[in-house]
Design an enzyme around this catalytic site. Structure first.
Site, PDB file in Angstrom:
ATOM      1  N   LYS A 111       0.815  -1.208   0.000  1.00  0.00           N
ATOM      2  CA  LYS A 111       0.000   0.000   0.000  1.00  0.00           C
ATOM      3  C   LYS A 111       0.854   1.265   0.000  1.00  0.00           C
ATOM      4  O   LYS A 111       0.468   2.276  -0.577  1.00  0.00           O
ATOM      5  CB  LYS A 111      -0.940   0.022   1.209  1.00  0.00           C
ATOM      6  CG  LYS A 111      -2.103  -0.946   1.076  1.00  0.00           C
ATOM      7  CD  LYS A 111      -3.201  -0.600   2.080  1.00  0.00           C
ATOM      8  CE  LYS A 111      -4.401  -1.526   1.905  1.00  0.00           C
ATOM      9  NZ  LYS A 111      -5.500  -1.207   2.829  1.00  0.00           N
ATOM     10  N   LYS A 194      -4.341  -8.471  -6.504  1.00  0.00           N
ATOM     11  CA  LYS A 194      -5.658  -8.853  -6.007  1.00  0.00           C
ATOM     12  C   LYS A 194      -6.709  -7.832  -6.429  1.00  0.00           C
ATOM     13  O   LYS A 194      -6.402  -6.643  -6.607  1.00  0.00           O
ATOM     14  CB  LYS A 194      -5.648  -9.060  -4.482  1.00  0.00           C
ATOM     15  CG  LYS A 194      -5.660  -7.816  -3.655  1.00  0.00           C
ATOM     16  CD  LYS A 194      -5.961  -8.125  -2.172  1.00  0.00           C
ATOM     17  CE  LYS A 194      -5.890  -6.807  -1.400  1.00  0.00           C
ATOM     18  NZ  LYS A 194      -6.279  -6.901  -0.011  1.00  0.00           N
ATOM     19  N   LYS A 197     -11.081  -2.718  -4.029  1.00  0.00           N
ATOM     20  CA  LYS A 197     -11.998  -1.600  -4.242  1.00  0.00           C
ATOM     21  C   LYS A 197     -11.242  -0.290  -4.379  1.00  0.00           C
ATOM     22  O   LYS A 197     -11.805   0.704  -4.829  1.00  0.00           O
ATOM     23  CB  LYS A 197     -13.088  -1.514  -3.167  1.00  0.00           C
ATOM     24  CG  LYS A 197     -12.695  -1.699  -1.722  1.00  0.00           C
ATOM     25  CD  LYS A 197     -13.924  -1.569  -0.816  1.00  0.00           C
ATOM     26  CE  LYS A 197     -13.947  -2.560   0.324  1.00  0.00           C
ATOM     27  NZ  LYS A 197     -12.785  -2.475   1.229  1.00  0.00           N
TER      28      LYS A 197
HETATM   29  P1  AMP Z   1     -10.894  -4.915   2.620  1.00  0.00           P
HETATM   30  O1  AMP Z   1     -11.570  -4.643   1.319  1.00  0.00           O
HETATM   31  O2  AMP Z   1      -9.414  -4.772   2.524  1.00  0.00           O
HETATM   32  O3  AMP Z   1     -11.501  -4.181   3.755  1.00  0.00           O
HETATM   33  O4  AMP Z   1     -11.153  -6.469   2.914  1.00  0.00           O
HETATM   34  C1  AMP Z   1     -12.318  -6.987   3.518  1.00  0.00           C
HETATM   35  C2  AMP Z   1     -12.308  -8.512   3.465  1.00  0.00           C
HETATM   36  O5  AMP Z   1     -12.347  -8.956   2.105  1.00  0.00           O
HETATM   37  C3  AMP Z   1     -11.055  -9.145   4.072  1.00  0.00           C
HETATM   38  O6  AMP Z   1     -11.426 -10.338   4.751  1.00  0.00           O
HETATM   39  C4  AMP Z   1     -10.203  -9.472   2.876  1.00  0.00           C
HETATM   40  O7  AMP Z   1      -9.347 -10.561   3.109  1.00  0.00           O
HETATM   41  C5  AMP Z   1     -11.249  -9.834   1.836  1.00  0.00           C
HETATM   42  N1  AMP Z   1     -10.776  -9.541   0.481  1.00  0.00           N
HETATM   43  C6  AMP Z   1     -10.439  -8.320  -0.014  1.00  0.00           C
HETATM   44  N2  AMP Z   1     -10.037  -8.408  -1.308  1.00  0.00           N
HETATM   45  C7  AMP Z   1     -10.120  -9.727  -1.634  1.00  0.00           C
HETATM   46  C8  AMP Z   1      -9.852 -10.462  -2.831  1.00  0.00           C
HETATM   47  N3  AMP Z   1      -9.418  -9.866  -3.946  1.00  0.00           N
HETATM   48  N4  AMP Z   1     -10.050 -11.808  -2.807  1.00  0.00           N
HETATM   49  C9  AMP Z   1     -10.502 -12.416  -1.690  1.00  0.00           C
HETATM   50  N5  AMP Z   1     -10.774 -11.791  -0.534  1.00  0.00           N
HETATM   51  C10 AMP Z   1     -10.593 -10.453  -0.486  1.00  0.00           C
END
Ligand code: AMP
Ligand code: TRP
Length: 333
Positions: A111, A194, A197
């Site tokens: 990041k 990955k 968002k």
């Molecule tokens: P975040 O969007 O970083 O707040 O992530 C929220 C949840 O979504 C966490 O449990 C992450 O591990 C999961 N997550 C985020 N991006 C991915 C992705 N590309 N594939 C699988 N899980 C994801």
């Protein structure tokens, strides 16, 4: 009963990655465990968020989570900054975690990118706040996508060092719960990154509020290679984009990648993408419709989050008070 905690940042509309890697696994847990699901706005501001957008996205995230099947009655659904225990225990953990541990965190490196000196101090101590989120409730089971594994190991190191330094058995061990064929959904533009968002390109992801046309366009433009769909998993080696699309189809149709290959072996991506689009639209259309319906009544969403914060606070407060007694911030009883 096991206590479950997980969090998601309101830094955008949840993506197919969030859904398949995390949210979808949360839904069945609410019937079996005591669950807390938290919209982590304090984590989101480790990277600048325009204020009005942050507020709107926090509400949108609540609507998305409810639309995916979380119930504000069955689980405790709330916003992190509404419960001061997170920031309080987060500070305490800043004093427990070692700089050497944080220096190993790959998500910070990703990041912060090449301009590390210019990253916020909050981004650096982000995993300490995450440990506080979980341990303020003494939660032991944490359903997340694969990218959060390292942060959960650090949370356990923090809990252990706290217990050791103060000679107590206070914080429990945390078990990561990482599940499914889609624990790591990749970007549609680059199969080695990955799906996120916060990726600058909207074409890199499927958002849970994308309509059928948007989904069709994004899948049609998704990067692939000229080879056909292979017969066996070994044929996906070194083909990250192909592997990703096969994994997504397996996840949304509730099967294994092997079965997807068996059914589609020999097809080109044109044909395969049409099947994938249809499956995605069928799966996501009801979620999108429910999300839009919920967003028409922001007052009801806010009330549900307010109630969630009260319930969360009632669980965290005694834990924080006891932690303060252990540290010597409050007199021992
Ligand atoms: P975040 O969007 O970083 O707040 O992530 C929220 C949840 O979504 C966490 O449990 C992450 O591990 C999961 N997550 C985020 N991006 C991915 C992705 N590309 N594939 C699988 N899980 C994801
Ligand atoms: N760091 C997690 C992510 O970006 C979100 C998060 C914050 C979280 N606190 C948490 C996940 C506590 C699980 C438990 O995906």
């Amino acid at each position: 009963m096991t206590r479950v905690f997980s969090g998601i940042q309101p830094s955008g509309v949840p993506t197919l990655g969030n859904y398949l890697g995390a949210i979808r696994n949360w839904v069945p847990m609410q019937d079996r465990h005591e669950c807390l699901f938290c919209i982590v706005d304090l984590h989101a501001i480790t990277q600048f968020q325009p204020p009005a957008q942050l507020l709107a996205q926090t509400r949108e995230m609540a609507a998305a989570l409810l639309a995916c099947g979380l119930s504000a009655e069955k689980c405790v659904l709330f916003v992190q900054s509404h419960v001061p225990a997170h920031a309080e225990l987060g500070w305490i953990f800043n004093c427990v975690a070692r700089i050497g541990w944080l220096n190993r965190m790959t998500q910070f490196k990703d990041k912060a990118g090449s301009d590390r000196e210019n990253a916020s101090a909050g981004l650096y101590v982000y995993p300490n706040l995450m440990a506080a989120d979980i341990l303020a409730y003494k939660a032991t089971s944490v359903p997340v996508g694969d990218d959060q594994r390292q942060h959960l190991e650090l949370a356990n190191d923090i809990a252990q060092k706290f217990n050791h330094d103060y000679g107590v058995e206070f914080f429990p061990r945390i078990e990561p719960f990482i599940q499914g064929v889609a624990a790591r959904v990749m970007s549609l533009r680059d199969g080695t990154k990955k799906m996120s968002k916060s990726d600058p390109s909207d074409q890199s992801r499927i958002n849970l509020n994308d309509d059928a046309d948007a989904i069709a366009l994004k899948i049609r433009r998704a990067k692939t290679d000229p080879e056909p769909i292979p017969e066996h998993l070994s044929g996906l080696e070194n083909r990250p984009e192909a592997r990703n699309l096969v994994g997504i189809l397996a996840a949304v149709t509730g099967t294994l990648p092997e079965n997807v290959l068996r059914e589609h072996a020999g097809q080109g991506f044109g044909q395969f993408k049409a099947v994938l689009t249809e499956a995605l639209v069928a799966h996501l259309a009801p979620i999108r419709a429910e999300m839009l319906r919920l967003l028409q009544d922001p007052g009801a969403l806010d009330a549900a989050l307010h109630r969630g914060a009260e319930r969360a606070e009632a669980i965290a407060q005694p834990v924080i008070t006891e932690a303060k007694r252990i540290i010597g911030l409050l007199p021992r009883r």
